[in-house]
Write a protein that holds these residues in place. Sequence first.
Motif, PDB file in Angstrom:
ATOM      1  N   ALA A   1     -41.051  -1.842  19.451  1.00  0.00           N
ATOM      2  CA  ALA A   1     -41.230  -0.802  18.428  1.00  0.00           C
ATOM      3  C   ALA A   1     -42.718  -0.597  18.139  1.00  0.00           C
ATOM      4  O   ALA A   1     -43.175   0.535  17.950  1.00  0.00           O
ATOM      5  CB  ALA A   1     -40.477  -1.168  17.157  1.00  0.00           C
TER       6      ALA A   1
ATOM      7  N   GLY B   1     -44.878   2.778  18.928  1.00  0.00           N
ATOM      8  CA  GLY B   1     -45.475   3.338  17.724  1.00  0.00           C
ATOM      9  C   GLY B   1     -46.984   3.407  17.775  1.00  0.00           C
ATOM     10  O   GLY B   1     -47.617   3.804  16.791  1.00  0.00           O
TER      11      GLY B   1
ATOM     12  N   LEU C   1     -36.014   3.179  17.809  1.00  0.00           N
ATOM     13  CA  LEU C   1     -35.666   4.370  17.040  1.00  0.00           C
ATOM     14  C   LEU C   1     -36.703   5.452  17.293  1.00  0.00           C
ATOM     15  O   LEU C   1     -37.878   5.148  17.518  1.00  0.00           O
ATOM     16  CB  LEU C   1     -35.622   4.042  15.549  1.00  0.00           C
TER      17      LEU C   1
ATOM     18  N   SER D   1     -37.943   7.244  15.129  1.00  0.00           N
ATOM     19  CA  SER D   1     -38.923   7.100  14.047  1.00  0.00           C
ATOM     20  C   SER D   1     -39.960   6.016  14.331  1.00  0.00           C
ATOM     21  O   SER D   1     -41.009   5.994  13.686  1.00  0.00           O
ATOM     22  CB  SER D   1     -38.218   6.829  12.717  1.00  0.00           C
ATOM     23  N   ASP D   2     -39.693   5.125  15.291  1.00  0.00           N
ATOM     24  CA  ASP D   2     -40.710   4.157  15.707  1.00  0.00           C
ATOM     25  C   ASP D   2     -41.853   4.879  16.418  1.00  0.00           C
ATOM     26  O   ASP D   2     -43.008   4.462  16.334  1.00  0.00           O
ATOM     27  CB  ASP D   2     -40.129   3.094  16.650  1.00  0.00           C
TER      28      ASP D   2
ATOM     29  N   PRO E   1     -42.965   8.658  12.698  1.00  0.00           N
ATOM     30  CA  PRO E   1     -42.213   8.419  11.455  1.00  0.00           C
ATOM     31  C   PRO E   1     -41.514   9.657  10.892  1.00  0.00           C
ATOM     32  O   PRO E   1     -40.611   9.524  10.073  1.00  0.00           O
ATOM     33  CB  PRO E   1     -43.265   7.907  10.473  1.00  0.00           C
ATOM     34  N   THR E   2     -41.885  10.844  11.345  1.00  0.00           N
ATOM     35  CA  THR E   2     -41.220  12.060  10.858  1.00  0.00           C
ATOM     36  C   THR E   2     -39.938  12.365  11.633  1.00  0.00           C
ATOM     37  O   THR E   2     -39.197  13.267  11.257  1.00  0.00           O
ATOM     38  CB  THR E   2     -42.157  13.290  10.936  1.00  0.00           C
ATOM     39  N   TRP E   3     -39.687  11.623  12.701  1.00  0.00           N
ATOM     40  CA  TRP E   3     -38.483  11.827  13.503  1.00  0.00           C
ATOM     41  C   TRP E   3     -37.328  11.016  12.921  1.00  0.00           C
ATOM     42  O   TRP E   3     -37.538  10.097  12.127  1.00  0.00           O
ATOM     43  CB  TRP E   3     -38.741  11.436  14.943  1.00  0.00           C
ATOM     44  N   PRO E   4     -36.088  11.296  13.353  1.00  0.00           N
ATOM     45  CA  PRO E   4     -34.922  10.582  12.819  1.00  0.00           C
ATOM     46  C   PRO E   4     -34.961   9.080  13.122  1.00  0.00           C
ATOM     47  O   PRO E   4     -35.449   8.659  14.171  1.00  0.00           O
ATOM     48  CB  PRO E   4     -33.738  11.225  13.550  1.00  0.00           C
ATOM     49  N   ALA E   5     -34.437   8.297  12.210  1.00  0.00           N
ATOM     50  CA  ALA E   5     -34.362   6.842  12.383  1.00  0.00           C
ATOM     51  C   ALA E   5     -33.100   6.500  13.173  1.00  0.00           C
ATOM     52  O   ALA E   5     -32.183   5.852  12.684  1.00  0.00           O
ATOM     53  CB  ALA E   5     -34.372   6.150  11.030  1.00  0.00           C
ATOM     54  N   GLU E   6     -33.067   6.973  14.398  1.00  0.00           N
ATOM     55  CA  GLU E   6     -31.948   6.719  15.299  1.00  0.00           C
ATOM     56  C   GLU E   6     -32.484   6.676  16.725  1.00  0.00           C
ATOM     57  O   GLU E   6     -33.547   7.218  17.010  1.00  0.00           O
ATOM     58  CB  GLU E   6     -30.877   7.795  15.163  1.00  0.00           C
TER      59      GLU E   6
END
Length: 173
Positions: free
Chosen positions: A97, A101, A149, A151-152, A155-160
């Motif tokens: 992650a 990121g 995820l 979002s990793d 951060p503005t993307w979905p946490a999936e």
Amino acid sequence: MATALPAHNLPERDVRLLVHIATESQTRTIAADPALTLAPADVDAAVRALFTATGTRTVLQLVAWGAAHGIVTGTTEPCTALTTALQLPRRLQRVLAGWVGGRTTPELAADFGVSTTTMRGYGRDLRAWLGVPNQVQASIAGVLAGLVLLSDIDPTWPAEPLDRAIPPRGHAA
């Protein structure tokens, strides 16, 4: 529920450069691509401009961004992560992650409270689990296998994780 990311708006030239980066092309190979029209001395500046255009800060985050957008569709060689359902140990999950990121090895070592040598060992362990030769391929495999995820990466993307059922947009590697 499957969530699609907004379509990228990279010009074809930047997409080609991103594919070269994901396949780990050397500077001279990138410069030899007639569609890029780059001198070898200009390749680094073009990569930095691609970081800006995508909102990424490292090559590992950039290739993860490309995989999430369907520009990078596979690793350079078959790997365990894309053929087997993996459950990474928590520590290795955090390393992956961090890589996608945009965290560097010294930054991750500080995050974990360990030496950079220990962090490099975690990286070796992660690459072995994923069955890939290096961090670039690990970042790609991690996204495509749904091990991180979205979002990793941003951060503005979905946490999936990436939903492989959603058809990729853009260009394939």
